[in-house]
Design an enzyme around this catalytic site. Structure first.
Site, mmCIF file in Angstrom:
data_model
loop_
_atom_site.group_PDB
_atom_site.id
_atom_site.type_symbol
_atom_site.label_atom_id
_atom_site.label_comp_id
_atom_site.label_asym_id
_atom_site.label_seq_id
_atom_site.Cartn_x
_atom_site.Cartn_y
_atom_site.Cartn_z
ATOM 1 N N ARG A 109 0.820 -1.225 0.000
ATOM 2 C CA ARG A 109 0.000 0.000 0.000
ATOM 3 C C ARG A 109 0.848 1.267 0.000
ATOM 4 O O ARG A 109 0.406 2.310 -0.483
ATOM 5 C CB ARG A 109 -0.936 -0.018 1.202
ATOM 6 N N ASP A 114 -15.289 9.732 8.616
ATOM 7 C CA ASP A 114 -14.229 8.721 8.448
ATOM 8 C C ASP A 114 -12.892 9.456 8.514
ATOM 9 O O ASP A 114 -12.805 10.632 8.154
ATOM 10 C CB ASP A 114 -14.372 8.008 7.103
HETATM 11 C C1 LIG Z 1 -13.883 -1.689 7.056
HETATM 12 S S1 LIG Z 1 -14.407 -0.018 6.944
HETATM 13 C C2 LIG Z 1 -16.034 -0.134 7.649
HETATM 14 C C3 LIG Z 1 -17.036 0.752 6.926
HETATM 15 C C4 LIG Z 1 -18.482 0.629 7.419
HETATM 16 N N1 LIG Z 1 -18.627 1.103 8.766
HETATM 17 C C5 LIG Z 1 -18.973 -0.788 7.303
HETATM 18 O O1 LIG Z 1 -19.146 -1.474 8.314
HETATM 19 O O2 LIG Z 1 -19.176 -1.252 6.172
HETATM 20 C C6 LIG Z 1 -13.458 0.728 8.266
HETATM 21 C C7 LIG Z 1 -13.355 2.232 8.131
HETATM 22 O O3 LIG Z 1 -12.826 2.743 9.363
HETATM 23 C C8 LIG Z 1 -12.042 3.866 9.044
HETATM 24 N N2 LIG Z 1 -11.155 4.156 10.174
HETATM 25 C C9 LIG Z 1 -10.072 3.450 10.606
HETATM 26 N N3 LIG Z 1 -9.521 4.039 11.684
HETATM 27 C C10 LIG Z 1 -10.272 5.136 11.944
HETATM 28 C C11 LIG Z 1 -10.200 6.166 12.935
HETATM 29 N N4 LIG Z 1 -9.240 6.190 13.877
HETATM 30 N N5 LIG Z 1 -11.132 7.146 12.904
HETATM 31 C C12 LIG Z 1 -12.116 7.151 11.966
HETATM 32 N N6 LIG Z 1 -12.219 6.209 11.004
HETATM 33 C C13 LIG Z 1 -11.315 5.213 11.000
HETATM 34 C C14 LIG Z 1 -11.343 3.477 7.759
HETATM 35 O O4 LIG Z 1 -10.869 4.591 7.038
HETATM 36 C C15 LIG Z 1 -12.421 2.681 7.036
HETATM 37 O O5 LIG Z 1 -13.112 3.476 6.099
#
Ligand SMILES: C[S@@+](CC[C@H](N)C(=O)[O-])C[C@H]1O[C@@H](n2cnc3c(N)ncnc32)[C@H](O)[C@@H]1O
Length: 285
Positions: A46, A157
């Site tokens: 990545r 996000d």
């Molecule tokens: C696997 S996705 C889940 C998306 C959605 N909630 C779902 O369940 O389909 C995880 C998301 O968490 C976000 N993320 C990771 N660490 C984070 C943080 N510290 N604060 C906010 N968002 C975060 C990532 O950018 C990613 O878009």
């Protein structure tokens, strides 16, 4: 950490165990995501495009760069987040919300009251759009009346690139295939790979970049929060802190929905009653 010391294929850029641990420490400190040594190959894959884009010849040099350059650090974190999501993923949460809370919330809106929902870690927008479609249903004129009320869905996000995608609201036919047909007919404009979420729905959602581990500028409390499939990347103390903060931001009687492989940890469990699959009702203290 054999994956770093002896890669199966020669790498374009030098990447040693110390580089991986420096990246992991920086990411953990910034956003709480754990990157154990077993993730070294994934991290390299990545970050390599960013190393190339910056004209550097090693990941070590890139690590030094993101240590001092905030904008590039944000791009690195953007590249390292896993944004997998889909429309109507774990749709039992939306069913629960529509049955348990929405009738009273819709009545409150009709009386001129306010309703606040939060999709925390919303990725590219499929979660908040699904949630709102499920609540409003396919009757556009009834939905229009409700959307004139004081209803806001905050969708946040840490990754600014997914927030831009979410805000644009344009999706391919493949991505939209899990939207039920009646809701797609009501809320999706255009065909094939040139489809967009109806502006009436899109404009009811405030998309904002936000780190769940940082300061939260929002003031009031929410009637329901979806915080799904993000805590899997965090360690137990980070989960416990975040869940306590989420509980503080929920109205009593409000709902917290978390991902299918996530659990409430520690003392915060006493503030909720589990009322369905990973569905938690906030109870009075
Ligand atoms: C696997 S996705 C889940 C998306 C959605 N909630 C779902 O369940 O389909 C995880 C998301 O968490 C976000 N993320 C990771 N660490 C984070 C943080 N510290 N604060 C906010 N968002 C975060 C990532 O950018 C990613 O878009």
């Amino acid at each position: 950490m054999s994956g770093v010391a002896a890669p199966a294929r020669p790498r374009e850029f030098a990447y040693c165990a110390a580089d991986h641990r420096a990246v992991a420490a920086l990411v953990y400190d910034s956003v709480g995501i754990l990157l154990p040594d077993t993730k070294a190959q994934l991290v390299y894959g990545r970050l390599a495009p960013r190393v190339r884009a910056c004209g550097l010849d090693s990941v070590g040099a890139y690590v030094a760069l993101i240590g001092r350059d905030e904008a590039e650090r944000a791009r690195a974190i953007d590249a390292l987040t896993t944004n997998h999501t889909s429309f109507f993923r774990e749709s039992h949460h939306f069913d629960d919300f529509v049955e348990r809370l929405w009738p009273a919330l819709a009545a409150r809106l009709a009386r001129g009251g306010r309703v606040r929902l939060w999709s925390a870690a919303c990725s590219s927008g499929e979660e908040p759009y699904s949630w709102l479609m499920a609540a409003l249903g396919s009757d556009r004129s009834a939905a229009k009346a409700l959307l004139k009320g004081d209803l806001r869905l905050l969708a946040t996000d840490v990754s600014s690139s997914v927030i831009e995608t979410a805000r644009a609201g344009r999706y391919t036919a493949q991505t939209l295939r899990t939207v039920p047909a009646a809701l797609r007919a009501a809320w999706v404009r255009g065909q094939g790979d040139d489809a967009a979420i109806d502006p009436m729905l899109r404009d009811a959602i405030a998309f904002r970049p936000l780190n769940l581990l940082g300061e939260w500028p929002m003031k009031g409390r929410f009637d329901a929060i979806c915080c799904r499939n993000v805590m899997i990347y965090f360690d137990e103390p980070t989960k416990a802190r975040l869940q306590t903060r989420l509980a503080d931001r929920l109205e009593t009687g409000g709902m917290l929905y978390i991902g299918h492989s996530e659990r409430l940890v520690g003392a915060v469990q006493q503030r909720f009653r589990c009322v369905g699959r990973t569905a938690y009702l906030k109870v009075a203290a």
